[in-house]
Scaffold this motif. Structure first.
Motif, PDB file in Angstrom:
ATOM      1  N   GLY A  41       0.850  -1.187   0.000  1.00  0.00           N
ATOM      2  CA  GLY A  41       0.000   0.000   0.000  1.00  0.00           C
ATOM      3  C   GLY A  41       0.880   1.229   0.000  1.00  0.00           C
ATOM      4  N   SER A  42       0.296   2.367  -0.358  1.00  0.00           N
ATOM      5  CA  SER A  42       1.133   3.569  -0.365  1.00  0.00           C
ATOM      6  C   SER A  42       1.469   3.993   1.055  1.00  0.00           C
ATOM      7  CB  SER A  42       0.481   4.705  -1.158  1.00  0.00           C
ATOM      8  OG  SER A  42      -0.788   4.991  -0.667  1.00  0.00           O
ATOM      9  N   VAL A  43       0.687   3.528   2.043  1.00  0.00           N
ATOM     10  CA  VAL A  43       1.043   3.860   3.426  1.00  0.00           C
ATOM     11  C   VAL A  43       2.337   3.143   3.811  1.00  0.00           C
ATOM     12  CG1 VAL A  43      -0.330   2.057   4.608  1.00  0.00           C
ATOM     13  CG2 VAL A  43       0.082   4.224   5.733  1.00  0.00           C
ATOM     14  N   GLY A  44       2.536   1.948   3.280  1.00  0.00           N
ATOM     15  CA  GLY A  44       3.796   1.240   3.515  1.00  0.00           C
ATOM     16  C   GLY A  44       4.965   2.013   2.921  1.00  0.00           C
ATOM     17  N   ASN A  67      -6.518  16.365  -0.198  1.00  0.00           N
ATOM     18  CA  ASN A  67      -6.275  16.086   1.212  1.00  0.00           C
ATOM     19  C   ASN A  67      -7.328  15.151   1.792  1.00  0.00           C
ATOM     20  OD1 ASN A  67      -4.872  16.572   3.711  1.00  0.00           O
ATOM     21  ND2 ASN A  67      -6.627  17.801   4.362  1.00  0.00           N
ATOM     22  N   ASN A  68      -6.856  14.159   2.513  1.00  0.00           N
ATOM     23  CA  ASN A  68      -7.738  13.309   3.310  1.00  0.00           C
ATOM     24  C   ASN A  68      -7.716  13.894   4.722  1.00  0.00           C
ATOM     25  OD1 ASN A  68      -8.943  11.302   4.803  1.00  0.00           O
ATOM     26  ND2 ASN A  68      -7.462   9.702   4.311  1.00  0.00           N
ATOM     27  N   PRO A  69      -8.802  14.302   5.338  1.00  0.00           N
ATOM     28  CA  PRO A  69     -10.198  13.984   5.029  1.00  0.00           C
ATOM     29  C   PRO A  69     -11.028  15.099   4.375  1.00  0.00           C
ATOM     30  CG  PRO A  69     -10.090  14.761   7.278  1.00  0.00           C
ATOM     31  CD  PRO A  69      -8.692  14.895   6.695  1.00  0.00           C
ATOM     32  N   LEU A  76       4.460  14.150  -2.530  1.00  0.00           N
ATOM     33  CA  LEU A  76       3.116  14.482  -2.999  1.00  0.00           C
ATOM     34  C   LEU A  76       2.296  13.201  -2.896  1.00  0.00           C
ATOM     35  CD1 LEU A  76       4.027  16.582  -6.196  1.00  0.00           C
ATOM     36  CD2 LEU A  76       3.598  17.411  -3.863  1.00  0.00           C
ATOM     37  N   ASP A  77       1.432  13.143  -1.905  1.00  0.00           N
ATOM     38  CA  ASP A  77       0.626  11.945  -1.682  1.00  0.00           C
ATOM     39  C   ASP A  77      -0.634  12.075  -2.536  1.00  0.00           C
ATOM     40  OD1 ASP A  77      -1.024   9.913  -0.781  1.00  0.00           O
ATOM     41  OD2 ASP A  77      -0.539  10.211   1.342  1.00  0.00           O
ATOM     42  N   GLU A  78      -0.661  11.308  -3.609  1.00  0.00           N
ATOM     43  CA  GLU A  78      -1.761  11.414  -4.575  1.00  0.00           C
ATOM     44  C   GLU A  78      -2.613  10.137  -4.596  1.00  0.00           C
ATOM     45  OE1 GLU A  78       0.063  14.662  -7.670  1.00  0.00           O
ATOM     46  OE2 GLU A  78       0.139  12.557  -8.284  1.00  0.00           O
ATOM     47  N   ALA A  79      -3.010   9.691  -3.414  1.00  0.00           N
ATOM     48  CA  ALA A  79      -3.809   8.462  -3.315  1.00  0.00           C
ATOM     49  C   ALA A  79      -5.127   8.568  -4.092  1.00  0.00           C
ATOM     50  CB  ALA A  79      -4.086   8.136  -1.843  1.00  0.00           C
ATOM     51  N   TYR A  80      -5.623   9.799  -4.260  1.00  0.00           N
ATOM     52  CA  TYR A  80      -6.941   9.993  -4.913  1.00  0.00           C
ATOM     53  C   TYR A  80      -6.817  10.694  -6.258  1.00  0.00           C
ATOM     54  CZ  TYR A  80      -8.183   8.788  -0.177  1.00  0.00           C
ATOM     55  OH  TYR A  80      -8.280   8.129   1.024  1.00  0.00           O
ATOM     56  N   ARG A  81      -5.647  10.647  -6.840  1.00  0.00           N
ATOM     57  CA  ARG A  81      -5.341  11.381  -8.072  1.00  0.00           C
ATOM     58  C   ARG A  81      -6.419  11.188  -9.163  1.00  0.00           C
ATOM     59  NH1 ARG A  81      -3.405  15.545 -10.718  1.00  0.00           N
ATOM     60  NH2 ARG A  81      -3.885  15.081 -12.860  1.00  0.00           N
ATOM     61  N   ARG A 127       1.484   6.932  -5.141  1.00  0.00           N
ATOM     62  CA  ARG A 127       0.212   6.529  -5.765  1.00  0.00           C
ATOM     63  C   ARG A 127      -0.193   5.165  -5.215  1.00  0.00           C
ATOM     64  NH1 ARG A 127      -0.641   8.992 -11.090  1.00  0.00           N
ATOM     65  NH2 ARG A 127      -0.038  11.174 -10.782  1.00  0.00           N
ATOM     66  N   THR A 128      -1.458   4.830  -5.415  1.00  0.00           N
ATOM     67  CA  THR A 128      -1.944   3.554  -4.884  1.00  0.00           C
ATOM     68  C   THR A 128      -2.914   2.878  -5.845  1.00  0.00           C
ATOM     69  OG1 THR A 128      -3.032   2.497  -3.003  1.00  0.00           O
ATOM     70  CG2 THR A 128      -3.858   4.659  -3.619  1.00  0.00           C
ATOM     71  N   PHE A 129      -3.005   1.560  -5.711  1.00  0.00           N
ATOM     72  CA  PHE A 129      -4.025   0.799  -6.438  1.00  0.00           C
ATOM     73  C   PHE A 129      -5.277   0.589  -5.575  1.00  0.00           C
ATOM     74  CE2 PHE A 129      -0.306  -0.308  -8.973  1.00  0.00           C
ATOM     75  CZ  PHE A 129      -0.836  -0.261 -10.259  1.00  0.00           C
ATOM     76  N   SER A 130      -5.265   1.144  -4.358  1.00  0.00           N
ATOM     77  CA  SER A 130      -6.345   0.851  -3.407  1.00  0.00           C
ATOM     78  C   SER A 130      -7.660   1.546  -3.715  1.00  0.00           C
ATOM     79  CB  SER A 130      -5.925   1.279  -1.996  1.00  0.00           C
ATOM     80  OG  SER A 130      -4.840   0.534  -1.549  1.00  0.00           O
ATOM     81  N   LYS A 131      -7.600   2.713  -4.322  1.00  0.00           N
ATOM     82  CA  LYS A 131      -8.805   3.548  -4.411  1.00  0.00           C
ATOM     83  C   LYS A 131      -9.452   3.413  -5.794  1.00  0.00           C
ATOM     84  CE  LYS A 131      -7.594   4.982  -0.304  1.00  0.00           C
ATOM     85  NZ  LYS A 131      -8.318   4.637   0.894  1.00  0.00           N
ATOM     86  N   ALA A 132      -8.957   4.150  -6.780  1.00  0.00           N
ATOM     87  CA  ALA A 132      -9.573   4.126  -8.111  1.00  0.00           C
ATOM     88  C   ALA A 132      -9.543   2.719  -8.718  1.00  0.00           C
ATOM     89  CB  ALA A 132      -8.857   5.106  -9.026  1.00  0.00           C
ATOM     90  N   LEU A 148      -5.677  -5.851  -1.345  1.00  0.00           N
ATOM     91  CA  LEU A 148      -4.488  -6.581  -1.805  1.00  0.00           C
ATOM     92  C   LEU A 148      -3.185  -5.877  -1.445  1.00  0.00           C
ATOM     93  CD1 LEU A 148      -5.674  -8.049  -5.219  1.00  0.00           C
ATOM     94  CD2 LEU A 148      -5.065  -9.290  -3.155  1.00  0.00           C
ATOM     95  N   ARG A 149      -3.241  -4.624  -1.050  1.00  0.00           N
ATOM     96  CA  ARG A 149      -2.108  -3.863  -0.517  1.00  0.00           C
ATOM     97  C   ARG A 149      -0.971  -3.682  -1.524  1.00  0.00           C
ATOM     98  NH1 ARG A 149      -3.851  -1.114   1.352  1.00  0.00           N
ATOM     99  NH2 ARG A 149      -2.286  -0.401   2.812  1.00  0.00           N
ATOM    100  N   VAL A 150      -1.175  -2.779  -2.437  1.00  0.00           N
ATOM    101  CA  VAL A 150      -0.062  -2.412  -3.325  1.00  0.00           C
ATOM    102  C   VAL A 150      -0.139  -0.935  -3.702  1.00  0.00           C
ATOM    103  CG1 VAL A 150      -1.266  -3.461  -5.333  1.00  0.00           C
ATOM    104  CG2 VAL A 150       1.159  -2.905  -5.517  1.00  0.00           C
TER     105      VAL A 150
HETATM  106  C1  LIG Z   1      -3.984  10.287   1.585  1.00  0.00           C
HETATM  107  C2  LIG Z   1      -3.766   8.825   1.669  1.00  0.00           C
HETATM  108  N1  LIG Z   1      -2.562   8.340   1.400  1.00  0.00           N
HETATM  109  C3  LIG Z   1      -2.321   7.028   1.459  1.00  0.00           C
HETATM  110  C4  LIG Z   1      -3.318   6.148   1.798  1.00  0.00           C
HETATM  111  C5  LIG Z   1      -2.954   4.711   1.903  1.00  0.00           C
HETATM  112  O1  LIG Z   1      -3.565   3.907   1.027  1.00  0.00           O
HETATM  113  P1  LIG Z   1      -2.974   2.458   0.720  1.00  0.00           P
HETATM  114  O2  LIG Z   1      -1.996   2.130   1.790  1.00  0.00           O
HETATM  115  O3  LIG Z   1      -4.142   1.565   0.724  1.00  0.00           O
HETATM  116  O4  LIG Z   1      -2.293   2.581  -0.609  1.00  0.00           O
HETATM  117  C6  LIG Z   1      -4.595   6.594   2.079  1.00  0.00           C
HETATM  118  C7  LIG Z   1      -5.645   5.652   2.474  1.00  0.00           C
HETATM  119  O5  LIG Z   1      -6.682   5.951   2.956  1.00  0.00           O
HETATM  120  C8  LIG Z   1      -4.824   7.977   2.027  1.00  0.00           C
HETATM  121  O6  LIG Z   1      -6.016   8.493   2.312  1.00  0.00           O
END
Ligand SMILES: Cc1ncc(COP(=O)(O)O)c(C=O)c1O
Length: 368
Positions: free
Chosen positions: A98-101, A171-173, A198-203, A228-233, A239-241
């Motif tokens: 995941g991008s958090v990792g 920005n989250n949230p 640049l955290d673009e999880a929701y790009r 970037r992440t595969f978790s959202k879009a 699956l955590r990548v």
């Molecule tokens: C801004 C932001 N970055 C990163 C993540 C991490 O997502 P993931 O670890 O599933 O890629 C999230 C998840 O909610 C998020 O909101």
């Protein structure tokens, strides 16, 4: 048995624990769904409400036949696919759980005791946790009254101890964005030895043309890295990548800090299959964006102040009514994410779930 226990690092004292969005099941039980109460929809974790695409599911099912083997540690095929897709060298890519990792690896690679990590607040709740685990100090810069990153104040907060700055865009949230000109002005003020992430999880949910693509920004600035992440879009949250695009030596440091075999073969294959099914997946994103417009406009018509969101969620600043509102939503059948005393973040979900949410806000509004 000995009275003593193993010595743990002092930095872990008082660490905030990551609160995952409540599951629909636990909320449903609390709300009495088991006893015939309402079905709960989960709008608490910014997940993609669509089930896996049949083509992706098929790929993952086939890959499951060899999970007695370790995955490809270098994620070779996925890295090649991403390198082509973004036009970057493979040596500038790093994948993670995941991008958090990957964000945690970036902190490990840059920041330790005595160092400072700057980010807006409120923002992604993992930032304070992963900063503290590393022994570094969080410098939280309040959002503006409009719920946007205060980039001038963030630049003013830079000291010679600053090692890393997160810019969460959107920005989250709050769902708010920083635009090209203000980001460039900010980056001009950041010393070259400070890493900007640049955290673009929701790009993929962005429709505002003034929001820069972080990958373009990275190309021009050696101290900028994109997450970037595969978790959202792409709908692969379980699956955590995720991955980073960064210049050397940051990308090399990410490879050093990676947990060996951290990205499963199922995740690697699913990510590749998702890139190949991108048109279909981005079509789903388009539908969610339309729902986002419907929800945000519906809320405004009801009289709510809703910050302009470019992500798959909306933010309502409810202050001390936050917890009460979250309870009312659960009773109605939708689980949302409260930040007690501040506000609620509500993911755009299935249209039935969004309808329930809008009905709930309408009646709650009358009591305000
Ligand atoms: C801004 C932001 N970055 C990163 C993540 C991490 O997502 P993931 O670890 O599933 O890629 C999230 C998840 O909610 C998020 O909101």
């Amino acid at each position: 048995m000995s009275e003593t226990s193993p010595k743990l690092r002092a930095e872990l004292e008082g660490i905030p624990t990551y609160k995952p969005g409540r599951s629909a099941q636990s909320a449903a039980t609390a709300a009495g769904a088991a006893a015939g109460g309402p079905v709960a929809y989960k709008l608490s974790s910014n997940e993609n409400p669509y089930p896996p695409l049949p083509s992706v599911l098929e790929t993952v099912t086939a890959a499951a036949g060899s999970f007695n083997r370790y995955p490809d540690m270098m994620c070779t095929s996925l890295m090649n696919e991403l390198a082509d897709r973004f036009g970057v060298p493979v040596s500038h890519l790093s994948t993670g759980t995941g991008s958090v990792g990957v964000a945690q690896q970036l902190i490990q690679a840059t920041s330790g005791p005595g160092d400072e990590v700057i980010y807006a607040w409120r923002s992604f709740e993992a930032y304070p946790i992963i900063t503290q685990i590393s022994g570094a100090t969080s410098v939280q810069v309040p959002l503006t009254p409009g719920e946007v990153h205060d980039l001038d104040a963030m630049a003013d907060a830079i000291t010679d101890r600053t090692r890393l700055i997160f810019v969460c865009n959107p920005n989250n949230p709050t769902g708010t964005v920083v635009r090209r000109a203000e980001l460039e002005r900010f980056l001009d003020r950041v010393p070259g030895d400070v890493l900007v992430v640049l955290d673009e999880a929701y790009r993929e949910f962005i429709r505002d043309a003034e929001v820069p693509d972080g990958v373009q920004v990275y190309r021009e600035r050696p101290n900028v890295c994109v997450l970037r992440t595969f978790s959202k879009a792409y709908g692969l949250a379980g699956l955590r990548v995720g991955f980073a695009i960064a210049h050397e030596p940051v990308a090399a440091a990410l490879r050093k800090t990676a947990v060996p075999f951290g990205v499963s073969q199922l995740a690697q294959e699913a990510a590749i299959a998702s890139l190949r099914a991108e048109d279909e997946l981005l079509g789903r994103v388009g539908s969610l964006v339309s729902e986002r417009t419907r929800v945000a406009e519906g809320l405004r018509v009801q009289g709510w102040t809703v910050p302009e969101t470019q992500a798959n969620f909306v933010w309502l600043r409810l202050g001390d009514r936050t917890a009460e509102f979250a309870g009312v939503c659960e009773q109605a059948g939708v689980v949302i994410r409260p930040f007690p005393g501040e506000g609620v973040r509500v993911t755009i979900g299935e249209s039935e779930a969004n309808d329930i949410f809008l009905k709930t806000t309408e009646s709650f509004r009358k009591d305000l």
